[in-house]
Structure formats: C-alpha cells, structure tokens
Design a protein around this motif. Structure first.
Motif, short mmCIF file in Angstrom:
data_model
loop_
_atom_site.label_atom_id
_atom_site.label_comp_id
_atom_site.label_asym_id
_atom_site.label_seq_id
_atom_site.Cartn_x
_atom_site.Cartn_y
_atom_site.Cartn_z
N LEU A 35 0.82 -1.20 0.00
CA LEU A 35 0.00 0.00 0.00
C LEU A 35 0.86 1.26 0.00
O LEU A 35 1.79 1.40 0.81
CB LEU A 35 -0.93 0.03 1.22
N GLY A 36 0.56 2.19 -0.92
CA GLY A 36 1.24 3.48 -0.97
C GLY A 36 0.44 4.56 -0.24
O GLY A 36 -0.48 4.26 0.53
N TYR A 37 0.76 5.83 -0.52
CA TYR A 37 0.12 6.93 0.22
C TYR A 37 -1.38 6.99 -0.03
O TYR A 37 -2.17 7.15 0.91
CB TYR A 37 0.76 8.27 -0.19
N TRP A 92 5.80 -1.03 12.20
CA TRP A 92 6.04 -1.45 10.82
C TRP A 92 7.43 -2.06 10.67
O TRP A 92 7.59 -3.06 9.95
CB TRP A 92 5.90 -0.24 9.89
N ARG A 93 8.40 -1.49 11.35
CA ARG A 93 9.78 -1.97 11.22
C ARG A 93 9.97 -3.40 11.76
O ARG A 93 10.94 -4.06 11.42
CB ARG A 93 10.73 -1.01 11.92
N ARG A 94 9.05 -3.85 12.61
CA ARG A 94 9.17 -5.22 13.14
C ARG A 94 8.74 -6.26 12.12
O ARG A 94 9.06 -7.44 12.28
CB ARG A 94 8.31 -5.36 14.40
N GLY A 95 7.94 -5.89 11.11
CA GLY A 95 7.56 -6.82 10.06
C GLY A 95 6.57 -7.89 10.46
O GLY A 95 6.56 -8.99 9.91
N GLN A 250 7.64 5.33 6.45
CA GLN A 250 7.18 6.70 6.18
C GLN A 250 5.74 6.71 5.68
O GLN A 250 4.93 7.54 6.09
CB GLN A 250 8.09 7.36 5.15
N VAL A 251 5.40 5.77 4.80
CA VAL A 251 4.03 5.68 4.30
C VAL A 251 3.08 5.32 5.44
O VAL A 251 1.97 5.85 5.54
CB VAL A 251 3.94 4.65 3.16
N ALA A 252 3.51 4.42 6.33
CA ALA A 252 2.68 4.02 7.46
C ALA A 252 2.33 5.22 8.33
O ALA A 252 1.17 5.43 8.71
CB ALA A 252 3.40 2.95 8.28
#
Length: 417
Positions: A35-37, A92-95, A250-252
């Motif tokens: 998913l994007g912006y 988000w960084r945890r995946g 950043q998108v999140a």
C-alpha cells in the motif's frame, strides 16, 4: 434499493477481480505489504469511518448534543493522529503480520493466545455494529422488515470480505472513501438549505448542545469516555493491519496522519446534521435512523442513492476489515501455530472460512444488540485497557515478561467487566 444493491454489486466485482491475485497468506492479510500513500491513507480513513461515525454519531448528537458523541469524530481522529506519531513506525519496522505476533515474540505464545481471545470478540462486536447499521439502511430504503434486511446485509458483507482480502479492501476503500466524502457533502448542503443558509442554520442550533464535556458527569467518567476511543483504537488490530500493509515506515506514519485530518473534517458533517435535524424533524423515535430519515425526506431520488451509497461505503469499508482481522487472528495466531506445515494456499482457504464464521457470529450479535454507537464503544473498551499497556511496554521497552503481560491483560479485562 435497486441503486444501493447495484452499488454493492460493483464492490463485490472488485473484490472478486482482486481475489485472483491472492496467492499467499501475506497477500490475503496484508495486500503483499504494497500500500502506498493514496491507498494507505484512504484505507485507514475508510476503515475507521464506519456506521458509528455516520449513523451513530448523528443519532447521539441528535439526542444529547456533542457531549453524547465526543468519541465521534474527535476521539477517533486523535487516535489516528497518535497512532501515526507514536506506533506506526516502530511497529512497521518489526515486520509482523498481526499485532498478536508482537506479544508472542516479546512475551510468550500464551500471551499471544490470550490477546487473540480478547481482540476477536471486540472485532466481531465492531462488525456487528456495521451489519446492524447496514440492515437499517436497507430496511428504510426498501421498506422491508429489519430482520430480513439484516440477514441480506450479512450475506453481502461476508461474501464481499471473504473474496479478495486486504488488497480488495484497500482498492474499494479508495472508491468508498471518495463516495463517503461526496455523500456527506450532499446531505450537509440540503440540510443547510432547508434552514435557509449557513448563517440561519448556525442560529438554529441549540448552544447548550455544543459543549463537549457533559456538565453532570464526574471527571473520571469524562476521562474514560475519551480514553476508550483514543487508547483503545491505538492498539486496535483493524487499524494496525493497515499500518503493517503499507510499503514503508514513512508511508505508514503519513497515512495515519493524513487519515486523521480527513476523518475529523468529514466526521464533523454527520455531527452537524444531527444538531440541525432537531429543528427539522424533532420527533424521530429511533436515533439510529436520524441520518437515513433526513436523507430520504430532503434528497431527490438520485442524490438519495448517492448518499445511501456513501453510508453503505462507510459500513462496507469498516466491516470487511473487522471480519478479516477476526479471521486472521484466529487462524494466523492460533490454528497455524498448531499446524505449521500448511501450504500458503491452504492457509488462505482456512482464513476465508474464519472470515465467514466471524460474519455469522456478528450477524447473531447484531440481531440482539442495542444501538450502533453502544456496540462500537463496547468493542473499543473490551480488553483494551490491558492490551494498551502490554503493547506499549512490548513495543518500546524490555521491561516485564510473560507474567507481567498476563497480569496486565487479566486486570484490564476484569476491571472492564
């Protein structure tokens, strides 16, 4: 009714078309993390902008003013803002695939399982609120008995959700979000015109109903009314699944912040209609029918179909996520832990069965429930006191182990009951 069902049919076709791209569990539950912006922002907005925002808040404000519906849109807009500022990037960084994965990794599989037992009923209650609202819209539009309308609504929602997974949800959320904005602007324009313009409409609002803080409520009760939507939503799996499905940290974050602004602006429209409807239709018996009744009374047929499509959009974009989250938590965090050797195709099939089962349970609950707004508040409150504490400690500290997590979850749930 034909117009509404035709609109829903188009959403179903989108879901079926996207379903052919679903190959893995990640595709089904997280849209392949692509998913994007645009899709991210509108998916967060449309997911959170549900029946309670339209029908529930208008009804509550119609009955008791802003203080009766402070969760909508103010509390939930703050929740989206805080999720973007605090939670989105580190999560988000945890995946992870679900928020329960965090609790397994940080504490233990037992804490993971307990969190699922708390989160799934909340998701099903939220879905039941949307199904109840959908049934009300079909009942008013087609002049059919509410039980029949609710059954039809449930069948449509289950089919819509089970086909395409989160990517289908995200694509339709974009369409539905734009439809919601158009529909809300249409109803606001006609209601204001009935009052003779914006200046006259403002003069007709009872100023006593503009206070966000009920004068008779004690401080802790007011604090609780704001804490439930804000802190409960920050750990809601429906919202966090959108965060995890975006293509970058950043998108999140940006998706949540953009969605918060859109949510507040668009969410103020049903609130305004609820305040203005008191003068136009002072004797509406069922507060949940305020918005559909006003639309049916004052809009010409074509615009009424557009407005009804907006309400249906708000409901579909919320209930599909609630059912998908319920199925994903049960299957990904419980069933697949017991049977780890399943193929990706089999995982998707089992998750679809979980979605259908969740929809049937939500239907039964919708038939027995009170108001839409009360269902949503209960869904936000159930178990989230302990969940908020455990998720925050799990995400940002190394403090506490499984015994601490169990204690927090049991204590928060016990206090709720």
């Amino acid at each position: 009714l034909v117009g509404i069902l035709g609109y829903v049919g188009l959403q179903l076709l989108i879901g079926v078309a996207v379903s052919f791209q679903v190959k893995t569990e990640d595709d089904y539950l997280l849209a392949g993390r692509r998913l994007g912006y645009w899709l991210g922002s509108f998916s967060v907005f449309a997911t959170w902008f549900g029946a309670e925002t339209c029908i529930g808040s208008a009804g509550k404000v119609y009955e008791g003013g802003l203080s009766s519906g402070n969760a909508e849109p103010f509390g939930y807009a703050v929740a989206l803002l805080m999720t973007g500022l605090v939670v989105a990037v580190p999560l988000w960084r945890r995946g992870y695939t679900t928020v329960a994965d965090l609790l397994r990794e940080r504490f233990s599989p037992g804490v993971e399982a307990l969190s699922v037992l708390l989160l799934v009923p909340s998701a099903i209650m939220w879905a039941a609120a949307q199904i109840k609202a959908f049934g009300s819209i079909l009942s008013v539009a087609g002049n059919v008995e509410i039980g029949v309308a609710t059954a039809v609504a449930t069948g449509i929602v289950i089919a819509y959700t089970a086909f395409g997974g989160l990517m289908a949800d995200a694509v339709t959320d974009l369409v539905q979000g734009l439809t919601v904005i158009a529909g809300m602007l249409v109803i606001l324009w006609f209601v204001v015109a009935e009052h003779g313009g914006f200046a006259a409409a403002w003069q007709n609002i009872d100023t006593a109903k503009l206070s966000l803080i009920p004068p008779d409520e004690p401080f802790l009760a007011n604090l609780d009314a704001w804490a439930i939507p804000i802190f409960g939503s920050m750990v809601a799996p429906e919202l966090l699944s959108r965060v995890l499905a975006t293509r970058s940290a950043q998108v999140a974050r940006s998706s949540c912040l953009i969605a918060s602004a859109i949510y507040l602006l668009v969410g103020l429209i049903p609130v305004a209609v609820g305040l203005l409807a008191v003068k136009l239709q002072p004797e509406i018996a069922d507060a949940d029918n305020v918005l559909p009744h006003i639309a049916e009374t004052y809009l010409p047929p074509i615009l009424y179909v557009l407005f009804s499509g907006a309400l249906v959009s708000a409901i579909l974009s919320t209930v599909d996520t609630a059912l998908l989250v319920s199925g994903s938590l049960c299957c990904h965090n419980l069933v697949f832990r017991l049977v780890p050797e399943l193929t990706e195709r089999r995982k998707v099939q089992i998750t679809r069965i979980g979605v259908v089962t969740s929809g049937v349970v939500a239907y039964v609950l919708a038939l027995r429930a009170g108001s839409v707004f009360e269902l949503v508040v209960e869904a936000s409150a159930l178990g989230t006191a302990g969940m908020f504490v455990v998720v925050m400690f799990g995400l940002f500290t190394r403090f506490g182990r499984s015994a601490a997590a169990y204690t927090a979850l049991f204590t928060g749930t016990s206090v709720y009951f």
